[in-house]
Scaffold this motif. Sequence first.
Motif, PDB file in Angstrom:
ATOM      1  N   ASN A  14       0.732  -1.189  -0.044  1.00 37.53           N
ATOM      2  CA  ASN A  14      -0.140   0.025   0.003  1.00 37.53           C
ATOM      3  C   ASN A  14       0.809   1.236   0.016  1.00 37.53           C
ATOM      4  O   ASN A  14       0.557   2.348  -0.623  1.00 37.53           O
ATOM      5  CB  ASN A  14      -0.875   0.148   1.318  1.00 37.53           C
ATOM      6  CG  ASN A  14      -2.003  -1.024   1.227  1.00 37.53           C
ATOM      7  OD1 ASN A  14      -2.420  -1.361  -0.066  1.00 37.53           O
ATOM      8  ND2 ASN A  14      -2.748  -1.143   2.009  1.00 37.53           N
ATOM      9  N   GLU A 127      -5.583   0.981   1.506  1.00 37.39           N
ATOM     10  CA  GLU A 127      -5.074   1.223   0.287  1.00 37.39           C
ATOM     11  C   GLU A 127      -5.622   2.624  -0.177  1.00 37.39           C
ATOM     12  O   GLU A 127      -6.850   3.006   0.114  1.00 37.39           O
ATOM     13  CB  GLU A 127      -5.154   0.124  -0.854  1.00 37.39           C
ATOM     14  CG  GLU A 127      -6.783  -0.362  -1.026  1.00 37.39           C
ATOM     15  CD  GLU A 127      -6.875  -1.484  -1.901  1.00 37.39           C
ATOM     16  OE1 GLU A 127      -6.640  -1.257  -3.049  1.00 37.39           O
ATOM     17  OE2 GLU A 127      -7.034  -2.389  -1.431  1.00 37.39           O
ATOM     18  N   TYR A 129      -7.756   4.904  -2.530  1.00 38.25           N
ATOM     19  CA  TYR A 129      -8.790   5.090  -3.368  1.00 38.25           C
ATOM     20  C   TYR A 129      -8.796   6.508  -4.028  1.00 38.25           C
ATOM     21  O   TYR A 129      -7.893   7.372  -3.934  1.00 38.25           O
ATOM     22  CB  TYR A 129     -10.139   4.706  -2.591  1.00 38.25           C
ATOM     23  CG  TYR A 129     -10.217   3.300  -2.054  1.00 38.25           C
ATOM     24  CD1 TYR A 129     -10.696   2.471  -2.943  1.00 38.25           C
ATOM     25  CD2 TYR A 129      -9.966   3.081  -0.961  1.00 38.25           C
ATOM     26  CE1 TYR A 129     -10.534   1.047  -2.709  1.00 38.25           C
ATOM     27  CE2 TYR A 129     -10.068   1.604  -0.611  1.00 38.25           C
ATOM     28  CZ  TYR A 129     -10.405   0.765  -0.960  1.00 38.25           C
ATOM     29  OH  TYR A 129     -10.565  -0.562  -0.868  1.00 38.25           O
ATOM     30  N   GLU A 130      -9.809   6.625  -4.805  1.00 40.50           N
ATOM     31  CA  GLU A 130     -10.024   7.794  -5.621  1.00 40.50           C
ATOM     32  C   GLU A 130      -9.742   9.166  -4.775  1.00 40.50           C
ATOM     33  O   GLU A 130      -9.177  10.147  -5.259  1.00 40.50           O
ATOM     34  CB  GLU A 130     -11.264   7.780  -6.405  1.00 40.50           C
ATOM     35  CG  GLU A 130     -11.495   8.879  -7.732  1.00 40.50           C
ATOM     36  CD  GLU A 130     -10.216   8.440  -8.892  1.00 40.50           C
ATOM     37  OE1 GLU A 130      -9.650   9.606  -9.192  1.00 40.50           O
ATOM     38  OE2 GLU A 130     -10.067   7.478  -9.116  1.00 40.50           O
ATOM     39  N   GLU A 131     -10.535   9.223  -3.374  1.00 35.47           N
ATOM     40  CA  GLU A 131     -10.494  10.351  -2.951  1.00 35.47           C
ATOM     41  C   GLU A 131      -9.079  10.560  -2.415  1.00 35.47           C
ATOM     42  O   GLU A 131      -8.568  11.875  -2.381  1.00 35.47           O
ATOM     43  CB  GLU A 131     -11.573  10.345  -1.669  1.00 35.47           C
ATOM     44  CG  GLU A 131     -11.549  11.492  -0.917  1.00 35.47           C
ATOM     45  CD  GLU A 131     -12.550  11.119   0.410  1.00 35.47           C
ATOM     46  OE1 GLU A 131     -12.383  11.304   1.480  1.00 35.47           O
ATOM     47  OE2 GLU A 131     -13.725  10.950  -0.236  1.00 35.47           O
ATOM     48  N   ASP A 132      -8.142   9.622  -1.860  1.00 35.84           N
ATOM     49  CA  ASP A 132      -6.956   9.555  -1.460  1.00 35.84           C
ATOM     50  C   ASP A 132      -5.950   9.887  -2.461  1.00 35.84           C
ATOM     51  O   ASP A 132      -5.061  10.696  -2.290  1.00 35.84           O
ATOM     52  CB  ASP A 132      -6.568   8.108  -1.028  1.00 35.84           C
ATOM     53  CG  ASP A 132      -7.540   7.750   0.200  1.00 35.84           C
ATOM     54  OD1 ASP A 132      -7.755   8.435   1.075  1.00 35.84           O
ATOM     55  OD2 ASP A 132      -7.864   6.395   0.033  1.00 35.84           O
TER      56      ASP A 132
END
Length: 149
Positions: A14, A127, A129-132
């Motif tokens: 990650n 892991e 994601y899009e927002e991250d």
Amino acid sequence: MLTAHVVYATMTGNNEEVANIVCDSLTNLNVKVTESEISQTDVTEFAKADILVVCAYTYDEGAMPEEGLDFYDDLQEMDLTGKVYGVAGSGDRFYGEYFNVTVDRFDEAFKKAGATTGAAKVKIDLEPYEEDIEHLNEFAKGLVETASK
């Protein structure tokens, strides 16, 4: 041209993914980027870049990556005045108050070494994601803006 060195510690992959996202974002912002695994990186090499980034995990109840302990100790002994830094990391919210405390510890180590905060810390649950990814892109943008001043 600005240079950046992104160092990561990963157990599950990650944080390598987090580091890769930051590296891609910095590259897209015309920064020359070096990426390396924390146990394979000497702090003196790391300190040669304009922008310094650590992406590290926290495991169990607040434990730092064992492979990064020497790097962490050495980082605090450096004089990083004039360097811009950022810290990001992936952890597990399951650990509650210990969630991603390694990010906080590296943030304090950079401050102790006299580096300038370039962007707010980014803490990711598991892991990215899009927002991250959006947060990491903003993180990279903030680092470049601060280093360009």
